[in-house]
Design an enzyme around this catalytic site. Structure first.
Site, PDB file in Angstrom:
ATOM      1  N   LYS A  70       0.817  -1.212   0.000  1.00 52.70           N
ATOM      2  CA  LYS A  70       0.000   0.000   0.000  1.00 52.70           C
ATOM      3  C   LYS A  70       0.855   1.268   0.000  1.00 52.70           C
ATOM      4  O   LYS A  70       2.052   1.252   0.299  1.00 52.70           O
ATOM      5  CB  LYS A  70      -0.978  -0.029   1.168  1.00 52.70           C
ATOM      6  CG  LYS A  70      -2.138  -0.998   0.896  1.00 52.70           C
ATOM      7  CD  LYS A  70      -3.315  -0.816   1.817  1.00 52.70           C
ATOM      8  CE  LYS A  70      -4.533  -1.576   1.281  1.00 52.70           C
ATOM      9  NZ  LYS A  70      -5.676  -1.510   2.197  1.00 52.70           N
ATOM     10  N   ARG A  77      -3.944 -10.105   4.359  1.00 52.30           N
ATOM     11  CA  ARG A  77      -4.356 -10.062   2.950  1.00 52.30           C
ATOM     12  C   ARG A  77      -3.172  -9.557   2.136  1.00 52.30           C
ATOM     13  O   ARG A  77      -2.735  -8.421   2.315  1.00 52.30           O
ATOM     14  CB  ARG A  77      -5.570  -9.143   2.790  1.00 52.30           C
ATOM     15  CG  ARG A  77      -6.175  -9.099   1.401  1.00 52.30           C
ATOM     16  CD  ARG A  77      -7.432  -8.224   1.407  1.00 52.30           C
ATOM     17  NE  ARG A  77      -8.118  -8.232   0.123  1.00 52.30           N
ATOM     18  CZ  ARG A  77      -7.891  -7.356  -0.863  1.00 52.30           C
ATOM     19  NH1 ARG A  77      -6.996  -6.395  -0.690  1.00 52.30           N
ATOM     20  NH2 ARG A  77      -8.556  -7.433  -1.996  1.00 52.30           N
TER      21      ARG A  77
END
Length: 298
Positions: free
Chosen positions: A233, A267
């Protein structure tokens, strides 16, 4: 940190789909498979059906316990798609992956119609980055008896939020999750079907996501198994000044910190590297033994 079980997790031993997990002593690895042309990391690499199925089966072979299949990106920088198109993206992929593996399958969607179609195709869990705010979503999850991941975001998928701000990001995220969990329970979702996700980088800047990671115990203290979706991210890229394709080490680092602070589902994009790091964490904490110890070492 000891290897003693964390009794604070609600229903730590869970049957999810065809697999059983003990979240007192185990971390589950969720692989990301996006049937979208604009996914932020792979930029549509698994948009085509065959590529999506191949990526899912490869992830399971690499050690993933779980595959998360989505057909609509969270980003606001995309064209909207209808319910039928989203179903066409996820349902065939789920059906083919279901036929190939006993791994848990979740559908990444905020629409109840898509969730129902996905479960009918073989999904075990609804992963809702909208926090069950779409009318009917909680009721669908309850009626189908499947697991649900309740995620924090301010705007939800496809909605732009300019300069998101918080007084105290951790307490506000925790408050939102508690309220949405209460909503799910009132709608009939069983407590042992609920997982929570603080939603790193979802309508949050780098400082917000770092603070959530630093104080993740305040999220895991809510009691439900906590999922973190940190992989590659932007907060990682901005923190260590790395472009999208060079964030593996940063991702592993924040995942390790998150597990030590109570996260139990990761995840990720890079399954094999994550599996190795998680197996090592579990062994250090005393949750598992070495896979191949050499008893002849002096």
């Amino acid at each position: 940190m000891s290897g003693e079980p964390n009794s604070g997790i609600i229903s730590p031993v869970r049957r999810i789909g065809r697999r059983e997990f003990d979240f007192d002593r185990q971390v589950a690895i969720m692989a990301i498979v996006n049937r979208t042309p604009n996914s932020f990391h792979d930029q549509g690499l698994t948009y085509e059906l065959d590529q999506a199925v191949a990526a899912a089966t490869r992830a399971v072979a690499d050690g993933a316990d779980w595959v998360d299949i989505g057909g609509f990106a969270f980003s606001a920088a995309q064209a909207g798609i209808g319910v039928s198109e989203e179903i066409d993206r996820v349902a065939p992929a789920i059906a083919r992956v279901r036929a190939a593996t006993d791994a848990v399958i979740s559908v990444d969607t905020h629409r109840p119609e898509v969730a129902r179609a996905a479960v009918e195709a073989g999904a075990d869990v609804i992963n809702d980055t909208n926090g069950l705010r779409e009318p009917g979503m909680a009721e669908v999850a309850a009626a189908l008896g499947v697991g649900v991941i309740v995620t924090h975001s301010l705007g939800g998928p496809g909605r732009r939020v300019f300069r998101p701000s918080y007084g105290d990001v951790v307490s506000e995220v925790a408050g939102f999750l508690r309220e949405r969990v209460a909503y799910a329970l009132a709608a009939g979702v069983a407590p042992d079907k609920i997982i929570i996700d603080p939603g790193h980088d979802l309508n949050k800047n780098t400082f917000h996501s770092l603070e959530l990671t630093r104080r993740l115990e305040e999220i895991t203290a809510i009691g439900y198994p906590t999922l973190v979706a940190l992989s590659n991210k932007d907060f990682i890229g901005e923190t260590i000044d790395r472009p999208q394709g060079e964030r593996k080490e940063g991702t592993i680092a924040v995942n390790v910190v998150s597990v030590l602070k109570g996260a139990r589902i990761l995840r990720v994009h890079d399954v094999a590297a994550t599996v190795a790091s998680v197996r090592m964490i579990e062994a250090v904490l005393g949750w598992r033994g070495p896979v191949s110890p050499n008893h002849n070492l002096a």
